[in-house]
Design a protein around this motif. Structure first.
Motif, PDB file in Angstrom:
ATOM      1  N   MET A  19      46.070  -2.432  66.553  1.00  0.00           N
ATOM      2  CA  MET A  19      45.678  -0.578  65.796  1.00  0.00           C
ATOM      3  C   MET A  19      44.480  -1.467  65.631  1.00  0.00           C
ATOM      4  O   MET A  19      42.779  -1.051  65.860  1.00  0.00           O
ATOM      5  CB  MET A  19      46.350  -0.969  64.767  1.00  0.00           C
ATOM      6  CG  MET A  19      45.312   0.582  63.428  1.00  0.00           C
ATOM      7  SD  MET A  19      47.247   0.640  61.989  1.00  0.00           S
ATOM      8  CE  MET A  19      46.276   0.174  61.134  1.00  0.00           C
TER       9      MET A  19
ATOM     10  N   ILE B 166      54.737   0.150  59.064  1.00  0.00           N
ATOM     11  CA  ILE B 166      54.079  -0.826  60.240  1.00  0.00           C
ATOM     12  C   ILE B 166      54.078  -2.537  59.894  1.00  0.00           C
ATOM     13  O   ILE B 166      54.456  -3.211  60.907  1.00  0.00           O
ATOM     14  CB  ILE B 166      53.242  -0.261  60.810  1.00  0.00           C
ATOM     15  CG1 ILE B 166      51.629  -0.808  60.070  1.00  0.00           C
ATOM     16  CG2 ILE B 166      53.139   0.889  61.313  1.00  0.00           C
ATOM     17  CD1 ILE B 166      49.978  -0.975  61.230  1.00  0.00           C
TER      18      ILE B 166
ATOM     19  N   ALA C 145      57.483   1.472  63.053  1.00  0.00           N
ATOM     20  CA  ALA C 145      57.396   1.051  64.046  1.00  0.00           C
ATOM     21  C   ALA C 145      58.726   0.075  64.552  1.00  0.00           C
ATOM     22  O   ALA C 145      58.556  -0.195  65.793  1.00  0.00           O
ATOM     23  CB  ALA C 145      55.855   0.747  63.858  1.00  0.00           C
TER      24      ALA C 145
ATOM     25  N   LYS D 256      49.160   7.543  70.045  1.00  0.00           N
ATOM     26  CA  LYS D 256      48.887   7.934  68.705  1.00  0.00           C
ATOM     27  C   LYS D 256      50.077   7.987  67.602  1.00  0.00           C
ATOM     28  O   LYS D 256      51.362   8.216  68.180  1.00  0.00           O
ATOM     29  CB  LYS D 256      47.792   9.046  68.388  1.00  0.00           C
ATOM     30  CG  LYS D 256      47.985   9.297  66.372  1.00  0.00           C
ATOM     31  CD  LYS D 256      47.564  10.088  66.625  1.00  0.00           C
ATOM     32  CE  LYS D 256      47.207  10.526  64.372  1.00  0.00           C
ATOM     33  NZ  LYS D 256      45.971  11.464  64.693  1.00  0.00           N
ATOM     34  N   LEU D 257      50.100   6.973  65.964  1.00  0.00           N
ATOM     35  CA  LEU D 257      51.879   7.115  65.730  1.00  0.00           C
ATOM     36  C   LEU D 257      50.966   7.798  64.294  1.00  0.00           C
ATOM     37  O   LEU D 257      50.523   6.793  63.218  1.00  0.00           O
ATOM     38  CB  LEU D 257      51.953   4.964  65.278  1.00  0.00           C
ATOM     39  CG  LEU D 257      53.111   5.114  64.656  1.00  0.00           C
ATOM     40  CD1 LEU D 257      54.173   5.880  64.894  1.00  0.00           C
ATOM     41  CD2 LEU D 257      53.164   3.387  64.451  1.00  0.00           C
ATOM     42  N   TYR D 258      52.739   7.951  63.917  1.00  0.00           N
ATOM     43  CA  TYR D 258      52.094   8.851  62.140  1.00  0.00           C
ATOM     44  C   TYR D 258      53.624   8.247  62.285  1.00  0.00           C
ATOM     45  O   TYR D 258      54.942   7.693  62.428  1.00  0.00           O
ATOM     46  CB  TYR D 258      53.139  10.215  61.970  1.00  0.00           C
ATOM     47  CG  TYR D 258      52.188  10.936  62.619  1.00  0.00           C
ATOM     48  CD1 TYR D 258      50.534  11.893  62.388  1.00  0.00           C
ATOM     49  CD2 TYR D 258      51.374  11.082  63.986  1.00  0.00           C
ATOM     50  CE1 TYR D 258      49.827  12.768  62.689  1.00  0.00           C
ATOM     51  CE2 TYR D 258      50.274  12.269  64.412  1.00  0.00           C
ATOM     52  CZ  TYR D 258      49.662  12.647  63.187  1.00  0.00           C
ATOM     53  OH  TYR D 258      48.777  13.873  63.180  1.00  0.00           O
TER      54      TYR D 258
ATOM     55  N   GLU E 280      46.100   4.587  67.113  1.00  0.00           N
ATOM     56  CA  GLU E 280      45.720   4.757  66.505  1.00  0.00           C
ATOM     57  C   GLU E 280      46.984   5.501  65.827  1.00  0.00           C
ATOM     58  O   GLU E 280      47.946   5.905  66.044  1.00  0.00           O
ATOM     59  CB  GLU E 280      45.430   6.296  66.705  1.00  0.00           C
ATOM     60  CG  GLU E 280      44.077   6.304  65.618  1.00  0.00           C
ATOM     61  CD  GLU E 280      43.935   8.667  66.129  1.00  0.00           C
ATOM     62  OE1 GLU E 280      44.055   9.357  65.064  1.00  0.00           O
ATOM     63  OE2 GLU E 280      44.280   8.407  66.881  1.00  0.00           O
ATOM     64  N   VAL E 281      46.776   5.155  64.250  1.00  0.00           N
ATOM     65  CA  VAL E 281      47.974   5.355  63.679  1.00  0.00           C
ATOM     66  C   VAL E 281      47.385   5.343  62.098  1.00  0.00           C
ATOM     67  O   VAL E 281      46.624   5.753  61.462  1.00  0.00           O
ATOM     68  CB  VAL E 281      48.078   3.106  62.086  1.00  0.00           C
ATOM     69  CG1 VAL E 281      49.539   3.595  62.036  1.00  0.00           C
ATOM     70  CG2 VAL E 281      48.923   2.558  63.725  1.00  0.00           C
ATOM     71  N   GLU E 282      48.455   6.454  61.691  1.00  0.00           N
ATOM     72  CA  GLU E 282      47.681   7.634  60.714  1.00  0.00           C
ATOM     73  C   GLU E 282      49.233   7.100  59.748  1.00  0.00           C
ATOM     74  O   GLU E 282      50.640   7.331  59.301  1.00  0.00           O
ATOM     75  CB  GLU E 282      48.092   9.096  60.894  1.00  0.00           C
ATOM     76  CG  GLU E 282      47.555   9.867  59.636  1.00  0.00           C
ATOM     77  CD  GLU E 282      47.334  11.273  59.892  1.00  0.00           C
ATOM     78  OE1 GLU E 282      47.558  11.662  61.146  1.00  0.00           O
ATOM     79  OE2 GLU E 282      47.676  12.480  58.746  1.00  0.00           O
ATOM     80  N   LEU E 283      48.566   6.416  58.581  1.00  0.00           N
ATOM     81  CA  LEU E 283      49.771   6.417  57.432  1.00  0.00           C
ATOM     82  C   LEU E 283      50.271   7.608  56.833  1.00  0.00           C
ATOM     83  O   LEU E 283      49.135   8.007  55.881  1.00  0.00           O
ATOM     84  CB  LEU E 283      49.700   5.263  57.046  1.00  0.00           C
ATOM     85  CG  LEU E 283      49.563   3.905  57.333  1.00  0.00           C
ATOM     86  CD1 LEU E 283      49.226   2.381  57.428  1.00  0.00           C
ATOM     87  CD2 LEU E 283      50.826   3.306  57.978  1.00  0.00           C
TER      88      LEU E 283
ATOM     89  N   VAL F   7      52.147  -4.015  66.104  1.00  0.00           N
ATOM     90  CA  VAL F   7      51.435  -2.967  66.399  1.00  0.00           C
ATOM     91  C   VAL F   7      50.746  -2.974  65.061  1.00  0.00           C
ATOM     92  O   VAL F   7      49.347  -2.014  65.374  1.00  0.00           O
ATOM     93  CB  VAL F   7      52.771  -1.633  64.690  1.00  0.00           C
ATOM     94  CG1 VAL F   7      51.812  -0.972  64.115  1.00  0.00           C
ATOM     95  CG2 VAL F   7      53.282  -1.354  65.838  1.00  0.00           C
TER      96      VAL F   7
END
Lengths: 218, 214
Positions: free
Chosen positions: A88, A78, A54, A72-74, A94-97, A84
């Motif tokens: 979240m 982070i 991020a 949304k963040l891929y 929205e975060v997808e790790l 961030v």
């Protein structure tokens, strides 16, 4: 010959709400400052961002997130941007790790026309939840699906007028892979040079992948 | 204490090894590499040949480590993209990875990427490194302010299952075997009882238990 060199204002014209945008760079090293600035100024909303991390609150993708433009963040990490984590947990982002190696392979797949990648990384962890496990030659792998974008924002140390890109140091990172996986690829250039000036063996992103070039303000 | 752990980890490295050091304590290992061996440090953001902090003259904003901190690159070093970097990692080309842990258990399971509801930094490259490296060494303080971190079973979400080979703390050196965790070296400042009390997992004491080499 098509002129690929545009200015920041012309770049803003390609931006739209709800876009999926990939950002090259690793902790802002190799992330285009001029293109990030333009996205902030454009005020577009509901961005789905794909980036290793991020960035920082005031550098890299972090600036756009701080501006409230990302839905949304891929990413793989982070932790170095506390804002961030806060956004979240407050449900504002929205975060997808993904594991870092998986994230880059998912992008590579999309850019290479492959239907996914089989990786042992993430087996027996939360990462495998909801994913298909496939046995090949007696070993288990997770099927990770391709990740594409409408726009890839990359950055080169040198870009020639045709759009060939040479990277410097660790600023290369996700940039060449992302350049293969988006409908539109825009390269920020520290320096724009005449075609033919770059060492042919040094070009890491061929010009055919680059649609527009914007000069970095440095 | 951190220096002591880093010093001991450095003794596990062999001439020619490709090594990845995690952020924090593991980074200190680079300061104690024996002079008679040459190792190559990888940084997963895309380089081999990681060197020390740059001087003002050497500084280049395009050369950083995986923590985003400016670094230098040694002679013979080179850069590559993230896909290639992780091909090296997952492909088994990294000899040793050294990283910290929130928890490790007696089956070699590791948890170091999330504390649900509290801390969600993300796994970064850790899951790939632990899965792909030939040897995984956990370098950490033995407890979290008295709270055991070496457990019978990890309670936090895992980074990887059964991949840890060795744990090095200020109290000693432990190897993960099929039978469980074997204490092979002990820091003379502690007794075996001290180590047992600070460890939740069953601790097997090696017949040839040695004084921790520092």
């Amino acid at each position: 010959m098509i002129n690929k060199i545009i200015d920041k204002e012309a770049f803003k014209a390609v931006l739209k709400d709800d876009m999926t945008i990939m950002f090259g760079g690793f902790m802002a090293c190799g992330t285009s400052d001029v293109l990030v600035e333009a996205i902030c100024e454009s005020g577009i909303k509901n961005i789905t961002a794909i980036c290793n991390d991020a960035g920082f609150e005031d550098r890299g993708l972090g600036k756009i997130i701080k501006n409230g433009q990302v839905k949304k963040l891929y990413a793989s990490h982070i932790g170095l941007n506390p804002l961030v984590g806060k956004m979240m947990s407050e449900g504002m982002l929205e975060v997808e790790l993904s594991p870092q190696g998986t994230l880059v392979e998912r992008i590579r797949c999309a850019g290479a026309g492959l239907g996914g990648v089989l990786t042992p990384t993430g087996l027996d962890t939360d990462v495998e939840l909801g994913k298909c496990i496939i046995k090949v030659q007696g070993k288990k792998y997770l099927l990770e699906e391709p990740l594409r974008a409408d726009l890839a924002v990359i950055r080169g140390r040198y870009v020639d007028r045709l759009g060939n890109v040479v990277y410097e140091g660790t600023a290369r990172n996700f940039n060449p892979v992302m350049a293969t996986a988006a409908d539109l690829v825009v390269a920020g250039a520290d320096e724009i040079v005449e075609t033919g000036k770059l060492g042919q063996e040094c070009i890491a992103t061929p010009h055919v992948l680059v649609d527009y070039i914007v000069k970095e303000e440095i | 204490m951190k220096e002591l752990i880093a010093k001991r980890v450095a003794k596990e490295l062999h001439d020619g090894d490709l090594v990845n050091l995690g952020i924090g304590l593991p980074t200190l290992v680079a300061n104690y590499i024996p002079e008679d061996i040459q190792i190559y440090l990888q940084s997963e953001n895309g380089l081999i040949g990681l060197g020390p902090e740059p001087t003002k003259e050497e500084f280049n904003r395009n050369i950083a480590n995986a923590g985003g901190v400016p670094v230098t690159v040694l002679k013979g070093g080179m850069f590559f993209d993230s896909a290639f970097s992780f091909a090296l990692i997952r492909g088994g080309h990294v000899d040793v990875t050294v990283l910290g842990a929130l928890q490790v258990d007696q089956n070699g399971n590791l948890a170091n990427w999330i504390i649900p509801g509290k801390l969600v930094p993300g796994m970064g490259g850790a899951m790939d490194l632990v899965t792909g490296s030939k040897t995984v060494i956990i370098a950490m303080t033995h407890t979290n302010k008295g709270e055991p971190k070496i457990l019978k079973k990890c309670t936090l979400p895992l980074t990887a299952k059964g991949q840890v080979d060795m744990i090095i703390t200020e109290m000693g050196v432990m190897k993960i075997t099929k039978e469980g965790i074997v204490l092979t070296e002990i820091n003379p400042e502690y007794t075996v009882e001290d180590v047992r009390n600070a460890t939740e997992a069953e601790l097997i004491i090696d017949d040839g238990l040695k004084r921790m080499e520092i």
